[in-house]
Design a protein around this motif. Structure first.
Motif, PDB file in Angstrom:
ATOM      1  N   LEU A  81       0.807  -1.213   0.000  1.00  0.00           N
ATOM      2  CA  LEU A  81       0.000   0.000   0.000  1.00  0.00           C
ATOM      3  C   LEU A  81       0.842   1.265   0.000  1.00  0.00           C
ATOM      4  O   LEU A  81       0.343   2.346  -0.302  1.00  0.00           O
ATOM      5  N   LYS A  82       2.125   1.146   0.336  1.00  0.00           N
ATOM      6  CA  LYS A  82       3.027   2.292   0.268  1.00  0.00           C
ATOM      7  C   LYS A  82       3.682   2.432  -1.102  1.00  0.00           C
ATOM      8  O   LYS A  82       4.343   3.433  -1.374  1.00  0.00           O
ATOM      9  N   SER A  83       3.508   1.428  -1.939  1.00  0.00           N
ATOM     10  CA  SER A  83       4.110   1.444  -3.271  1.00  0.00           C
ATOM     11  C   SER A  83       3.189   2.170  -4.244  1.00  0.00           C
ATOM     12  O   SER A  83       2.073   1.719  -4.515  1.00  0.00           O
ATOM     13  N   GLN A  84       3.648   3.297  -4.795  1.00  0.00           N
ATOM     14  CA  GLN A  84       2.829   4.030  -5.757  1.00  0.00           C
ATOM     15  C   GLN A  84       2.548   3.183  -6.993  1.00  0.00           C
ATOM     16  O   GLN A  84       1.452   3.239  -7.562  1.00  0.00           O
ATOM     17  N   GLU A  85       3.528   2.386  -7.403  1.00  0.00           N
ATOM     18  CA  GLU A  85       3.337   1.545  -8.581  1.00  0.00           C
ATOM     19  C   GLU A  85       2.234   0.522  -8.348  1.00  0.00           C
ATOM     20  O   GLU A  85       1.360   0.322  -9.193  1.00  0.00           O
ATOM     21  N   CYS A  86       2.265  -0.131  -7.179  1.00  0.00           N
ATOM     22  CA  CYS A  86       1.239  -1.137  -6.870  1.00  0.00           C
ATOM     23  C   CYS A  86      -0.132  -0.490  -6.758  1.00  0.00           C
ATOM     24  O   CYS A  86      -1.139  -1.034  -7.241  1.00  0.00           O
ATOM     25  N   ARG A  87      -0.210   0.648  -6.124  1.00  0.00           N
ATOM     26  CA  ARG A  87      -1.481   1.358  -5.996  1.00  0.00           C
ATOM     27  C   ARG A  87      -2.043   1.707  -7.371  1.00  0.00           C
ATOM     28  O   ARG A  87      -3.237   1.540  -7.630  1.00  0.00           O
ATOM     29  N   ARG A  88      -1.176   2.199  -8.251  1.00  0.00           N
ATOM     30  CA  ARG A  88      -1.636   2.569  -9.592  1.00  0.00           C
ATOM     31  C   ARG A  88      -2.213   1.373 -10.334  1.00  0.00           C
ATOM     32  O   ARG A  88      -3.230   1.492 -11.022  1.00  0.00           O
ATOM     33  N   GLU A  89      -1.564   0.209 -10.216  1.00  0.00           N
ATOM     34  CA  GLU A  89      -2.053  -0.969 -10.933  1.00  0.00           C
ATOM     35  C   GLU A  89      -3.434  -1.389 -10.448  1.00  0.00           C
ATOM     36  O   GLU A  89      -4.309  -1.740 -11.243  1.00  0.00           O
ATOM     37  N   VAL A  90      -3.648  -1.362  -9.134  1.00  0.00           N
ATOM     38  CA  VAL A  90      -4.972  -1.718  -8.587  1.00  0.00           C
ATOM     39  C   VAL A  90      -6.025  -0.736  -9.094  1.00  0.00           C
ATOM     40  O   VAL A  90      -7.118  -1.141  -9.529  1.00  0.00           O
ATOM     41  N   ILE A  91      -5.706   0.551  -9.059  1.00  0.00           N
ATOM     42  CA  ILE A  91      -6.664   1.579  -9.486  1.00  0.00           C
ATOM     43  C   ILE A  91      -6.991   1.428 -10.964  1.00  0.00           C
ATOM     44  O   ILE A  91      -8.160   1.436 -11.366  1.00  0.00           O
ATOM     45  N   LYS A  92      -5.964   1.280 -11.794  1.00  0.00           N
ATOM     46  CA  LYS A  92      -6.198   1.205 -13.237  1.00  0.00           C
ATOM     47  C   LYS A  92      -6.923  -0.075 -13.626  1.00  0.00           C
ATOM     48  O   LYS A  92      -7.870  -0.051 -14.420  1.00  0.00           O
ATOM     49  N   PHE A  93      -6.495  -1.208 -13.067  1.00  0.00           N
ATOM     50  CA  PHE A  93      -7.152  -2.469 -13.402  1.00  0.00           C
ATOM     51  C   PHE A  93      -8.607  -2.437 -12.941  1.00  0.00           C
ATOM     52  O   PHE A  93      -9.510  -2.895 -13.649  1.00  0.00           O
ATOM     53  N   SER A  94      -8.848  -1.914 -11.738  1.00  0.00           N
ATOM     54  CA  SER A  94     -10.202  -1.855 -11.200  1.00  0.00           C
ATOM     55  C   SER A  94     -11.116  -1.051 -12.117  1.00  0.00           C
ATOM     56  O   SER A  94     -12.257  -1.446 -12.374  1.00  0.00           O
ATOM     57  N   GLY A  95     -10.631   0.075 -12.627  1.00  0.00           N
ATOM     58  CA  GLY A  95     -11.436   0.890 -13.540  1.00  0.00           C
ATOM     59  C   GLY A  95     -11.759   0.165 -14.825  1.00  0.00           C
ATOM     60  O   GLY A  95     -12.900   0.200 -15.302  1.00  0.00           O
ATOM     61  N   HIS A  96     -10.774  -0.527 -15.403  1.00  0.00           N
ATOM     62  CA  HIS A  96     -11.011  -1.272 -16.646  1.00  0.00           C
ATOM     63  C   HIS A  96     -11.987  -2.419 -16.415  1.00  0.00           C
ATOM     64  O   HIS A  96     -12.911  -2.631 -17.208  1.00  0.00           O
ATOM     65  N   ALA A  97     -11.784  -3.178 -15.348  1.00  0.00           N
ATOM     66  CA  ALA A  97     -12.668  -4.309 -15.065  1.00  0.00           C
ATOM     67  C   ALA A  97     -14.096  -3.821 -14.812  1.00  0.00           C
ATOM     68  O   ALA A  97     -15.065  -4.407 -15.313  1.00  0.00           O
ATOM     69  N   ALA A  98     -14.239  -2.725 -14.039  1.00  0.00           N
ATOM     70  CA  ALA A  98     -15.569  -2.188 -13.766  1.00  0.00           C
ATOM     71  C   ALA A  98     -16.243  -1.693 -15.034  1.00  0.00           C
ATOM     72  O   ALA A  98     -17.459  -1.809 -15.194  1.00  0.00           O
ATOM     73  N   SER A  99     -15.456  -1.147 -15.965  1.00  0.00           N
ATOM     74  CA  SER A  99     -16.029  -0.644 -17.213  1.00  0.00           C
ATOM     75  C   SER A  99     -16.611  -1.771 -18.056  1.00  0.00           C
ATOM     76  O   SER A  99     -17.434  -1.536 -18.947  1.00  0.00           O
ATOM     77  N   LEU A 100     -16.178  -3.005 -17.790  1.00  0.00           N
ATOM     78  CA  LEU A 100     -16.673  -4.175 -18.514  1.00  0.00           C
ATOM     79  C   LEU A 100     -17.644  -5.000 -17.680  1.00  0.00           C
ATOM     80  O   LEU A 100     -18.081  -6.070 -18.112  1.00  0.00           O
ATOM     81  N   LEU A 132     -11.059  -0.155  -2.305  1.00  0.00           N
ATOM     82  CA  LEU A 132     -11.249  -0.915  -3.537  1.00  0.00           C
ATOM     83  C   LEU A 132     -11.046  -2.410  -3.291  1.00  0.00           C
ATOM     84  O   LEU A 132     -11.798  -3.243  -3.800  1.00  0.00           O
ATOM     85  N   ILE A 133     -10.021  -2.741  -2.516  1.00  0.00           N
ATOM     86  CA  ILE A 133      -9.727  -4.138  -2.216  1.00  0.00           C
ATOM     87  C   ILE A 133     -10.791  -4.735  -1.301  1.00  0.00           C
ATOM     88  O   ILE A 133     -11.230  -5.877  -1.487  1.00  0.00           O
ATOM     89  N   ALA A 134     -11.230  -3.944  -0.310  1.00  0.00           N
ATOM     90  CA  ALA A 134     -12.200  -4.436   0.671  1.00  0.00           C
ATOM     91  C   ALA A 134     -13.530  -4.787   0.018  1.00  0.00           C
ATOM     92  O   ALA A 134     -14.255  -5.659   0.524  1.00  0.00           O
ATOM     93  N   ARG A 135     -13.855  -4.139  -1.104  1.00  0.00           N
ATOM     94  CA  ARG A 135     -15.126  -4.414  -1.768  1.00  0.00           C
ATOM     95  C   ARG A 135     -15.112  -5.757  -2.493  1.00  0.00           C
ATOM     96  O   ARG A 135     -16.156  -6.255  -2.886  1.00  0.00           O
ATOM     97  N   ARG A 136     -13.929  -6.318  -2.678  1.00  0.00           N
ATOM     98  CA  ARG A 136     -13.819  -7.635  -3.312  1.00  0.00           C
ATOM     99  C   ARG A 136     -13.772  -8.724  -2.242  1.00  0.00           C
ATOM    100  O   ARG A 136     -13.500  -8.467  -1.077  1.00  0.00           O
ATOM    101  N   GLN A 137     -13.998  -9.950  -2.668  1.00  0.00           N
ATOM    102  CA  GLN A 137     -13.913 -11.074  -1.742  1.00  0.00           C
ATOM    103  C   GLN A 137     -12.455 -11.543  -1.693  1.00  0.00           C
ATOM    104  O   GLN A 137     -12.058 -12.485  -2.353  1.00  0.00           O
ATOM    105  N   TRP A 138     -11.658 -10.856  -0.870  1.00  0.00           N
ATOM    106  CA  TRP A 138     -10.237 -11.160  -0.831  1.00  0.00           C
ATOM    107  C   TRP A 138      -9.968 -12.476  -0.100  1.00  0.00           C
ATOM    108  O   TRP A 138     -10.778 -12.950   0.693  1.00  0.00           O
ATOM    109  N   VAL A 139      -8.793 -13.041  -0.401  1.00  0.00           N
ATOM    110  CA  VAL A 139      -8.380 -14.310   0.189  1.00  0.00           C
ATOM    111  C   VAL A 139      -7.479 -14.023   1.384  1.00  0.00           C
ATOM    112  O   VAL A 139      -6.525 -13.246   1.284  1.00  0.00           O
TER     113      VAL A 139
END
Length: 376
Positions: A81-100, A132-139
């Motif tokens: 969660l402190k990694s800007q790169e990791c945060r960006r990937e979650v945000i971008k992927f989430s937007g694309h997946a939600a758009s579909l 964003l993560i909490a809204r999913r059924q995380w493992v």
């Protein structure tokens, strides 16, 4: 199951993997092996985020017939969660997946305890990536990561996770583009209606970011005043008692602007994240090229507005990042000020994360034949 080869994009920090003696990477390999054993089909897992192709690959798959076979699997830890790169990937992927309409393709693994994921953390500002993560059924892997990899408990957990991935792939519905407006309507909004909603939001975003920068400037001035006061107090021999007095006065001065920054950060992220799937779908539609001349010109003009917005927000975001870094150091000096500075940092992070959303829009615009708009 889809006949196309399934793929998971393993989002993790390399440092976490090093600290855990390579177990995070080995977990990805074990899951892929278990998946193939169960289904008879391979599961390719992409690991190396340092490669430029890593991000391009999942985007290409989501925008093609491979949509329903592509996962992002973030391995969530405090360092993640402190990694800007990791945060960006979650945000971008989430937007694309939600758009579909395919939210389930984001499959988080809670690897090391992140309190905000499992409980309300009193005094801690909200983190939008955690939400964003909490809204999913995380493992939940927090206890399992301490098990021996050859133990029955660990092997059974890997097997269950592979089964879950298989079940999601079996039941995943066809991609269904999400319109900009989430409200029910007798007729779905058309191209112009979709664009008009986003166009109306652009001035609001710009106004928020300008207000945000102005309030941060007020906070900076107050911090400068405190630094000068501490220097004066030290010269007079005030010692730590004098410094504590200045800290108390600074906390009082910051109460109102910090509350405003908190509200503005939340508004900014809420507006961007709510409209993100629709704009992604809109840009994808524009990129298909089947538009009337009037719609093409309207899209061209709208994309130019997005460029202008990005130019302003990118400059402001860079300034805010530097300010947030400085605040982080100051926060350690006083327990009285620490909660306020944490709120400032969390609010600035919302703007930084919002920039990832806007930058992704610009990247998609570049990929269309309408992307040759002037850059600010």
């Amino acid at each position: 199951m889809n006949n196309e080869q399934s793929a998971g994009f393993w989002s993790y920090t390399h440092r976490d993997d090093e600290l855990d003696d390579g177990r995070i990477v080995r977990l990805s390999e074990l899951i892929a092996s278990a998946f193939e054993m169960i289904t008879g089909e391979p599961l390719e897992i992409f690991l190396d985020k340092r490669s430029i192709e890593w991000g391009d690959a999942w985007r290409i798959r989501l925008e093609s017939a491979l949509t329903g076979t592509t996962f992002l699997i973030p391995v969530v830890t405090p360092k993640f969660l402190k990694s800007q790169e990791c945060r960006r990937e979650v945000i971008k992927f989430s937007g694309h997946a939600a758009s579909l309409g395919l939210d389930e393709l984001l499959l988080p693994i809670h690897y090391v305890n992140v309190p905000q994921l499992v409980q309300e953390t009193e005094g801690e500002p909200a983190d939008e990536v955690v939400e964003l993560i909490a809204r999913r059924q995380w493992v939940d892997w927090r206890e399992l990561r301490l098990e021996d990899e050859d133990s029955p408990v660990y092997r059974q957990a890997v097997h269950k996770l592979a089964l879950r991935i298989s079940a999601i792939l079996e039941s995943a519905p066809p991609a269904r583009p999400v319109e900009m407006s989430q409200e029910a309507a007798e007729e779905p909004p058309g191209f112009i209606e979709v664009m008009a909603e986003a166009e109306e939001a652009l001035p609001a975003w710009l106004e928020i970011i300008q207000k945000f920068a102005a309030v941060i400037a007020v906070i900076g001035q107050a911090s400068t005043w405190a630094t000068q006061e501490i220097g004066t107090s030290d010269d007079r021999g005030g010692g730590f008692a004098g410094r504590m007095r200045v800290a108390e006065q600074l906390a009082e001065r910051l109460a109102e602007p910090v509350a405003e920054v908190d509200a503005l950060g939340s508004q900014y992220w809420a507006k961007l994240s709510a409209i993100d799937p629709g704009i992604i779908g809109f840009i994808r539609l524009a990129g298909e090229g089947d538009l009337s001349p009037e719609d093409r010109q309207a899209a061209h003009d709208f994309f130019k507005e997005i460029r202008e917005l990005a130019g302003v927000t990118r400059e402001t975001t860079a300034q805010l990042q530097g300010f947030s870094d400085n605040v982080g150091g100051a926060a350690r000096s006083s327990s009285r000020l620490r909660p306020q500075f944490r709120t400032i940092q969390a609010s600035v992070q919302k703007v930084i994360d919002g920039q990832a959303v806007i930058d992704e829009w610009n990247r998609m615009i570049d990929d269309t034949d309408l992307g040759d708009v002037d850059r600010p």
